[in-house]
Design a protein around this motif. Structure first.
Motif, PDB file in Angstrom:
ATOM      1  N   ILE C  18      14.596  -8.930  -5.460  1.00 15.98           N
ATOM      2  CA  ILE C  18      15.401  -7.719  -5.281  1.00 15.98           C
ATOM      3  C   ILE C  18      14.534  -6.470  -5.113  1.00 15.98           C
ATOM      4  CG2 ILE C  18      17.131  -6.240  -6.399  1.00 15.98           C
ATOM      5  CD1 ILE C  18      18.136  -9.058  -7.596  1.00 15.98           C
ATOM      6  N   PRO C  19      13.473  -6.315  -5.945  1.00 18.49           N
ATOM      7  CA  PRO C  19      12.619  -5.152  -5.691  1.00 18.49           C
ATOM      8  C   PRO C  19      12.031  -5.169  -4.283  1.00 18.49           C
ATOM      9  CG  PRO C  19      12.115  -6.081  -7.834  1.00 18.49           C
ATOM     10  CD  PRO C  19      13.062  -7.035  -7.166  1.00 18.49           C
ATOM     11  N   ALA C  20      11.663  -6.347  -3.785  1.00 19.34           N
ATOM     12  CA  ALA C  20      11.097  -6.415  -2.434  1.00 19.34           C
ATOM     13  C   ALA C  20      12.118  -5.913  -1.408  1.00 19.34           C
ATOM     14  CB  ALA C  20      10.672  -7.841  -2.102  1.00 19.34           C
ATOM     15  N   ALA C  21      13.391  -6.315  -1.588  1.00 20.06           N
ATOM     16  CA  ALA C  21      14.425  -5.842  -0.662  1.00 20.06           C
ATOM     17  C   ALA C  21      14.626  -4.338  -0.808  1.00 20.06           C
ATOM     18  CB  ALA C  21      15.737  -6.576  -0.928  1.00 20.06           C
ATOM     19  N   ALA C  22      14.700  -3.871  -2.058  1.00 22.70           N
ATOM     20  CA  ALA C  22      14.936  -2.450  -2.289  1.00 22.70           C
ATOM     21  C   ALA C  22      13.794  -1.614  -1.710  1.00 22.70           C
ATOM     22  CB  ALA C  22      15.087  -2.175  -3.781  1.00 22.70           C
ATOM     23  N   TYR C  23      12.567  -2.076  -1.928  1.00 20.29           N
ATOM     24  CA  TYR C  23      11.434  -1.292  -1.423  1.00 20.29           C
ATOM     25  C   TYR C  23      11.283  -1.415   0.084  1.00 20.29           C
ATOM     26  CZ  TYR C  23      10.039   0.396  -5.900  1.00 20.29           C
ATOM     27  OH  TYR C  23      10.037   1.065  -7.080  1.00 20.29           O
ATOM     28  N   ALA C  24      11.743  -2.511   0.643  1.00 18.14           N
ATOM     29  CA  ALA C  24      11.762  -2.586   2.108  1.00 18.14           C
ATOM     30  C   ALA C  24      12.689  -1.497   2.640  1.00 18.14           C
ATOM     31  CB  ALA C  24      12.234  -3.957   2.565  1.00 18.14           C
ATOM     32  N   MET C  25      13.819  -1.327   1.961  1.00 17.64           N
ATOM     33  CA  MET C  25      14.771  -0.288   2.355  1.00 17.64           C
ATOM     34  C   MET C  25      14.141   1.094   2.198  1.00 17.64           C
ATOM     35  SD  MET C  25      17.750   0.184   3.478  1.00 17.64           S
ATOM     36  CE  MET C  25      19.068  -0.953   3.090  1.00 17.64           C
ATOM     37  N   SER C  26      13.522   1.297   1.047  1.00 15.78           N
ATOM     38  CA  SER C  26      12.861   2.568   0.779  1.00 15.78           C
ATOM     39  C   SER C  26      11.787   2.848   1.837  1.00 15.78           C
ATOM     40  CB  SER C  26      12.240   2.504  -0.624  1.00 15.78           C
ATOM     41  OG  SER C  26      11.521   3.649  -0.897  1.00 15.78           O
ATOM     42  N   ALA C  27      11.016   1.804   2.156  1.00 20.83           N
ATOM     43  CA  ALA C  27       9.918   1.958   3.111  1.00 20.83           C
ATOM     44  C   ALA C  27      10.446   2.193   4.535  1.00 20.83           C
ATOM     45  CB  ALA C  27       9.023   0.725   3.074  1.00 20.83           C
ATOM     46  N   LEU C  28      11.620   1.643   4.846  1.00 20.67           N
ATOM     47  CA  LEU C  28      12.211   1.904   6.166  1.00 20.67           C
ATOM     48  C   LEU C  28      12.409   3.401   6.363  1.00 20.67           C
ATOM     49  CD1 LEU C  28      14.927  -0.882   6.520  1.00 20.67           C
ATOM     50  CD2 LEU C  28      13.079  -0.453   8.128  1.00 20.67           C
ATOM     51  N   GLY C  29      12.921   4.038   5.316  1.00 19.59           N
ATOM     52  CA  GLY C  29      13.145   5.479   5.393  1.00 19.59           C
ATOM     53  C   GLY C  29      11.835   6.245   5.464  1.00 19.59           C
ATOM     54  N   LEU C  30      10.899   5.851   4.609  1.00 17.64           N
ATOM     55  CA  LEU C  30       9.609   6.538   4.593  1.00 17.64           C
ATOM     56  C   LEU C  30       8.882   6.340   5.922  1.00 17.64           C
ATOM     57  CD1 LEU C  30       7.916   8.173   2.576  1.00 17.64           C
ATOM     58  CD2 LEU C  30       6.634   6.095   2.144  1.00 17.64           C
ATOM     59  N   GLY C 253       5.020   3.211  11.793  1.00 16.56           N
ATOM     60  CA  GLY C 253       5.515   3.385  13.146  1.00 16.56           C
ATOM     61  C   GLY C 253       5.842   2.075  13.830  1.00 16.56           C
ATOM     62  N   THR C 254       6.110   1.028  13.046  1.00 14.02           N
ATOM     63  CA  THR C 254       6.588  -0.228  13.629  1.00 14.02           C
ATOM     64  C   THR C 254       7.926  -0.569  12.981  1.00 14.02           C
ATOM     65  OG1 THR C 254       5.461  -1.555  11.971  1.00 14.02           O
ATOM     66  CG2 THR C 254       4.250  -1.096  13.990  1.00 14.02           C
ATOM     67  N   VAL C 255       8.785  -1.260  13.737  1.00 11.28           N
ATOM     68  CA  VAL C 255      10.137  -1.503  13.250  1.00 11.28           C
ATOM     69  C   VAL C 255      10.147  -2.478  12.068  1.00 11.28           C
ATOM     70  CG1 VAL C 255      12.382  -2.469  13.852  1.00 11.28           C
ATOM     71  CG2 VAL C 255      11.208  -0.968  15.445  1.00 11.28           C
ATOM     72  N   PHE C 256       9.367  -3.541  12.168  1.00 14.46           N
ATOM     73  CA  PHE C 256       9.417  -4.568  11.120  1.00 14.46           C
ATOM     74  C   PHE C 256       8.350  -4.381  10.046  1.00 14.46           C
ATOM     75  CE2 PHE C 256      11.554  -6.458  14.760  1.00 14.46           C
ATOM     76  CZ  PHE C 256      12.766  -6.792  14.164  1.00 14.46           C
ATOM     77  N   GLY C 257       7.488  -3.394  10.229  1.00 15.27           N
ATOM     78  CA  GLY C 257       6.430  -3.113   9.260  1.00 15.27           C
ATOM     79  C   GLY C 257       6.927  -3.009   7.825  1.00 15.27           C
ATOM     80  N   PRO C 258       7.963  -2.227   7.587  1.00 20.52           N
ATOM     81  CA  PRO C 258       8.413  -2.073   6.202  1.00 20.52           C
ATOM     82  C   PRO C 258       8.836  -3.391   5.552  1.00 20.52           C
ATOM     83  CG  PRO C 258       9.304  -0.322   7.550  1.00 20.52           C
ATOM     84  CD  PRO C 258       8.633  -1.279   8.494  1.00 20.52           C
ATOM     85  N   ILE C 259       9.507  -4.263   6.303  1.00 22.98           N
ATOM     86  CA  ILE C 259       9.936  -5.543   5.712  1.00 22.98           C
ATOM     87  C   ILE C 259       8.716  -6.400   5.387  1.00 22.98           C
ATOM     88  CG2 ILE C 259      11.178  -7.685   6.138  1.00 22.98           C
ATOM     89  CD1 ILE C 259      13.183  -6.214   7.728  1.00 22.98           C
ATOM     90  N   LEU C 260       7.846  -6.563   6.396  1.00 22.33           N
ATOM     91  CA  LEU C 260       6.651  -7.380   6.183  1.00 22.33           C
ATOM     92  C   LEU C 260       5.800  -6.778   5.068  1.00 22.33           C
ATOM     93  CD1 LEU C 260       5.730  -7.987   9.927  1.00 22.33           C
ATOM     94  CD2 LEU C 260       6.757  -9.605   8.323  1.00 22.33           C
ATOM     95  N   GLY C 261       5.664  -5.463   5.101  1.00 22.77           N
ATOM     96  CA  GLY C 261       4.852  -4.777   4.102  1.00 22.77           C
ATOM     97  C   GLY C 261       5.384  -5.003   2.700  1.00 22.77           C
ATOM     98  N   SER C 262       6.709  -4.909   2.555  1.00 19.41           N
ATOM     99  CA  SER C 262       7.297  -5.064   1.230  1.00 19.41           C
ATOM    100  C   SER C 262       7.119  -6.482   0.699  1.00 19.41           C
ATOM    101  CB  SER C 262       8.780  -4.690   1.271  1.00 19.41           C
ATOM    102  OG  SER C 262       9.299  -4.630  -0.031  1.00 19.41           O
ATOM    103  N   ILE C 263       7.355  -7.453   1.580  1.00 19.96           N
ATOM    104  CA  ILE C 263       7.185  -8.850   1.161  1.00 19.96           C
ATOM    105  C   ILE C 263       5.748  -9.091   0.724  1.00 19.96           C
ATOM    106  CG2 ILE C 263       7.130 -11.222   2.045  1.00 19.96           C
ATOM    107  CD1 ILE C 263       9.598 -10.488   3.725  1.00 19.96           C
TER     108      ILE C 263
END
Lengths: 272, 420, 328
Positions: C18-30, C253-263
């Motif tokens: 869950i934190p990984a999902a939440a931070y992926a969301m947070s990172a999408l915004g950032l 500046g990449t679309v999937f960066g935040p998801i991959l980064g969070s995982i």
């Protein structure tokens, strides 16, 4: 030589028959130093006006003021009769006055094509809701078609889909000009377009500038190369220490003692 | 440096009270007013088990008291309010009795009664206001010391160093090591400050040579530098947390002082010393910037790097000096801060907000602006507690910061930026 | 003893947790703010806090959770407006200064006694997300293989959270590939150039800050709903810098960066944490590192990681090298 200015007096601040831009009383100082302090300046429509003067004369500061990038301490100026005091830079641009920068501002991590297409003014997809839900692809396609000949005209077609950051210095100058043209401005302010560009490319750039006038634009450009000024200008304005010290046709200004004085400092008597 | 750090790890001291054989209940009675802690002697404390008195004690001259209790169990501990001296009362008058004090075999169980000035001792408004002015001046002096470094470094490198707060903490913690750590030499604070500041200077040198200069050489952009500084801040702060741990501690001297009364003004001596010595140091910084060759060069680099370089100033050298001077001043601010508020791992980060408010208020990059801004922020945030609760001190400082950005973003002493 | 199998399983659970999902969301915004627009928001945690508290307070005052969530998001966008207005015309540093301060100030206000009637001070607000858990269609039980299992409650939150992340990523994808996205990228490259072409730079930056803030709010809401708890002292500045590390790890500046980064971030974080814990317990470090120090060291490691990434791999783990060479 452009006929409309034939009967205009050769003196600083002189009124023009059909001015696109009128400025009066513009002042800007940086802690004690008067960077710009001019009484009056009018720019004749459909001409190429060169802005010359020694380093520190206030030419770039004047550009910054006119284009809304800096705010004057006093004074007013008008574009096509509309006042520009307090108008932010982006709106000045939308009113048809585009400026370029001394140090080229290419958008490095956008492609050449994106750089040019960014400059289109009619794209509703630049608004948030339109970007998400609107139809902007048709206009995007039209803009792409509009950008293509511009990119070709400036010889950048083989680089169109490369990042602008990979261009050479001269190519960036060309790109900046192509971008400015995409806006379809009435008045274009070029800040040293030929600085740091090789002689062959300089010639090409100057031809582009003449072409701008010939398609009906008005150009003001800052230039240090006197040959270039002589070759393409209809009118020359010389600044020194923030003031306009001479105005007139190129040959006339070049021979003006005040101009020679300003360029050579105060050693006028010693000039061989 | 490494040795000191390892030393710091091991300085987490053992239990405060020596244990007798039997279990006991212990405590120290202190009256806390503003930042002054004063021991309260002669107060009777009674411990009872299931309604029967199990023992009692009277607090000693230093406020400490010990009740030996017969065995483990859950005791009720009562403070006899009648024995409190005049002007001292329980902060929460409804809690003279602490029940549920669980004592285990062989344990010296600490309980705490919170004491402060009672209603009867409420000082007049004017007195309180004057006190706050003094505390505000002191706080301003501390912020000033802490902010000049940030502003100077910004001036010469255009970098807002988000790790500046940790330089403040570093000074305080290093001084603690030489002053009060059981593993340190336990010198008086005045002498302990000397090696602490020397190490801070070394750290200033090291971070410029080891980090910032190489990054500039690589052409690292401003935004990347800012992110790196925040990474450095995280790193340093948590290394200090690891080595120093989370508890706040005081220096061995100046912890408790009685006020001097001068007319309506009550001044704790250490506050006066801090204000005066900070003023002297700020004056010295001013002289350094105006009169010395290095100081003039520093101002020249701040003004215009290219011009300074072309007029023969060794810019890299000046940047190095600026980092050293800035770090030492921040460390000094940290030591003073530690004297009044205690030394804690995140003290600098907490102060950083006030430092930012000060430099923005005065004008980012101007040393004198930082000083001016610091005193305004210090005074405003402390004096605000006259009307508002202490917990809103930060909010006041922040409010001033935002208002300044709206009205005059270049700050009080800054100049409108030149473009192009 | 280093128990690698357990460590790897736990790290794997953390990577999709869950934190990984939440931070992926947070990172999408950032990422929208930092990676695409070039804004330096050092107070992303403030948006998370506002989202979480906005939701919890709405429910606490008698509203529905389904009202509370949009309220939280809207409040975060409003916060973006308030923080952006005085700062976005100025140099980048000012936004960073004001946002990092705002994060701390908001936390202090929320926990202050004055705000207690609304926020319940230091105690926070609990049990406001029953409406979400009542909808859980998953039959009670533990799902997974071996130690790699989630109960029905966690699974329900996970599905909802990652579905939201997918939706959020789709919106970012749509936005950044539109002319709107081209404008914000041009602002990142050179805002004066964008301005000279007639773009209202201030307004675009404000939009980016507000939209990014809304993503931050949603991240805060995911964490709060999962815990059924909001408390002020959870929202420390560190959370912002988790998000930064994630954005840079995945590639700004990449679309999937935040998801991959969070995982990747949560995998490495858990791996490092448990490894260090085992190593300390096994006596590798003697007295120098004790188990109580592991927390501090792991945060210090995030700091070092952030510095090294920014200095040596600003394009992220998966990014293209040539993009960095263009970095000016």
């Amino acid at each position: 030589m452009y006929d409309a200015l034939a009967s205009t007096a050769h003196e600083p601040g002189v009124p023009k028959p059909d001015p696109i831009m009128v400025a009066s009383g513009l002042q800007r100082s940086f802690g004690g130093l008067h960077a710009v302090d001019l009484e009056s300046l009018e720019i004749q429509r459909h001409t190429i006006t060169s802005l010359i003067g020694p380093n520190g004369a206030g030419k770039t500061t004047l550009f910054n003021l006119l284009s809304g990038f800096d705010k004057p301490d006093a004074g007013e100026w008008h574009l096509n009769g509309g006042p520009l005091v307090g108008i932010p830079a982006f709106q000045v641009a939308r009113q048809g006055m585009i400026r370029t920068f001394q140090l080229t501002r290419s958008l490095a991590r956008l492609t050449v094509r994106e750089n040019v297409m960014l400059a289109a003014t009619n794209q509703p997809g630049e608004r948030f809701w339109h970007a998400l839900f609107g139809k902007w692809r048709d206009i995007e396609e039209a803009n792409r078609e509009k950008a293509r000949p511009l990119i070709e005209r400036f010889g950048l077609d083989h680089m169109a889909d490369e990042y602008a950051g990979t261009l050479s210095g001269g190519q960036r100058k060309l790109l900046e000009m192509a971008r400015a043209l995409m806006v379809e401005p009435e008045l274009i302010l070029l800040d040293e377009p030929t600085a740091g560009v090789n002689p062959a490319l300089t010639q090409e750039l100057l031809e582009h500038i003449i072409a701008l006038r010939d398609i009906g634009m008005t150009v003001i450009f800052i230039e240090h190369d006197m040959d270039a000024v002589q070759n393409i200008s209809d009118w020359v304005v010389c600044m020194a220490q923030g003031r306009i010290i001479a105005e007139g046709p190129p040959a006339d200004v070049a021979a003006n003692p005040a101009v020679i004085d300003a360029y050579l400092g105060h050693h006028h008597g010693e000039v061989p | 440096m490494a040795l000191v750090l390892v030393g710091l790890v091991l300085m987490q001291a053992g239990p405060v009270f020596a244990q007798d054989e039997g279990p006991s209940i212990v405590g120290v009675l202190e009256s806390v007013e503003n930042e002054l802690r004063e021991p309260v002697p002669g107060v009777t404390i009674i411990a009872s088990l299931d309604g029967t008195v199990a023992g009692s004690a009277v607090s000693a001259e230093d406020g400490s008291w010990v009740i030996s209790v017969p065995g483990p169990g859950t005791y009720e501990v009562e403070l006899d309010v009648g024995t409190l001296p005049g002007g001292v009362a329980l902060t929460d008058p409804d809690r003279p009795v602490l029940d549920n004090v669980r004592v285990r075999e062989g344990q010296a169980k600490t309980v705490r009664f919170q004491l402060g000035p009672g209603i009867s001792a409420q000082v007049g408004d004017l007195d309180r206001f004057l006190d706050l002015l003094v505390i505000g001046l002191k706080f301003g002096a501390i912020i000033a010391l802490a902010s000049i470094g940030l502003s100077l470094v910004f001036g010469v490198t255009q970098l807002v160093n988000f790790a500046h707060g940790e330089l403040i903490t570093l000074g305080a913690v290093l001084a603690f090591f030489f002053n009060a750590s059981p593993l340190g030499p336990q010198w008086p604070l005045v002498f302990a400050a000397i090696p602490a500041l020397a190490l801070a200077a070394a750290f200033g040198w090291a971070q410029e040579r080891g980090l910032w200069r190489p990054l500039r050489r690589r052409g690292t952009g401003l935004i990347a530098m800012l992110v790196i500084s925040i990474g450095l801040s995280l790193f340093l702060r948590h290394v200090i947390l690891w080595l120093y741990d989370g508890l706040p501690r005081s220096y061995s001297d100046y912890a408790i002082q009685r006020e001097w009364s001068v007319g309506p003004l009550d001044i704790v001596p250490k506050n006066l010393v801090i204000i005066l010595s900070a003023l002297v140091i700020l004056g010295a910084v001013g002289l350094f910037l105006q009169r010395t060759k290095t100081g003039t060069a520093m101002r020249a680099v701040s003004d215009n790097v290219d011009l300074a370089e072309s007029s023969g100033i060794d810019v890299e050298h000046i940047i190095l000096i600026t980092w050293i001077v800035g770090t030492v001043l921040a460390a000094l601010g940290g030591i003073f801060f530690g004297v009044t508020e205690g030394v804690q791992w995140d003290m600098g980060f907490r102060l950083l907000l006030f430092v930012f408010a000060a430099v923005v208020l005065g004008g980012l990059g101007t040393a004198y602006g930082a000083m001016l801004g610091a005193f305004i922020i210090g005074l405003a945030s402390e004096v605000s507690t006259f009307w508002f609760d202490v917990q809103y001190k930060n909010v006041i400082a922040y409010g001033l910061l935002v208002v300044m950005l709206l009205l005059r973003p270049q700050g009080l002493l800054g100049q409108r930026e030149r473009i192009g | 003893m280093i128990q690698w199998d357990n460590i790897l399983i736990d790290a794997g659970r953390a990577a999709i947790g869950i934190p990984a999902a939440a931070y992926a969301m947070s990172a999408l915004g950032l990422n929208l703010q930092f990676g695409y627009t070039g804004l330096l928001n050092f107070g992303h945690v403030a948006f998370m806090l506002v989202g979480a508290y906005g939701t919890a307070i709405t429910v606490d005052l008698g509203g529905s959770l389904w009202l509370g969530i949009p309220v939280g998001i809207a409040l975060a966008a409003l916060l973006g407006l308030l923080l952006g207005f005085p700062t976005l015309r100025l140099r980048t540093d000012y936004l960073a200064i004001v946002t990092i301060a705002a994060g701390e100030i908001l936390r202090l206000i929320v926990r202050s006694s004055g705000a207690e009637p609304l926020t319940n001070g230091v105690f926070g607000i609990q049990a406001f997300a029953d409406e979400f858990f009542d909808l859980n269609p998953i039959v009670d039980g533990r799902y997974g293989i071996g130690r790699f299992r989630f109960d029905e409650r966690t699974l329900w939150v996970l599905i909802a959270a990652w579905a939201l992340v997918a939706l959020g990523t789709w919106i970012i994808w749509k936005l950044t590939r539109s002319p709107w996205g081209r404008v914000i990228r041009s602002i990142r490259e050179d805002e004066d150039a964008a301005r000279s072409l007639g773009k209202n730079v201030f307004w675009y930056k404000l939009q980016s800050l507000m939209i990014g803030g809304a993503y931050g709010a949603l991240a805060g809401i995911i964490l709060a709903v999962d815990q059924q708890n909001v408390s002020a002292d959870f929202f420390i500045p560190l959370l912002t810098f988790y998000a930064y590390t994630i954005v840079i790890l995945g590639g700004p500046g990449t679309v999937f960066g935040p998801i991959l980064g969070s995982i990747l971030f949560w995998f490495l974080f858990e791996l490092f944490d448990e490894f260090l814990f085992d190593a300390v317990a096994a006596g590798w470090f003697g007295d120098v590192i004790e188990t109580t120090d592991v927390g501090a060291i792991r945060f210090a490691a995030v700091g070092v990681g952030l510095m090294l990434l920014m200095a040596f791999r600003p394009q992220g783990i998966f990014g293209k090298r040539e993009e960095v060479l263009l970095d000016v």
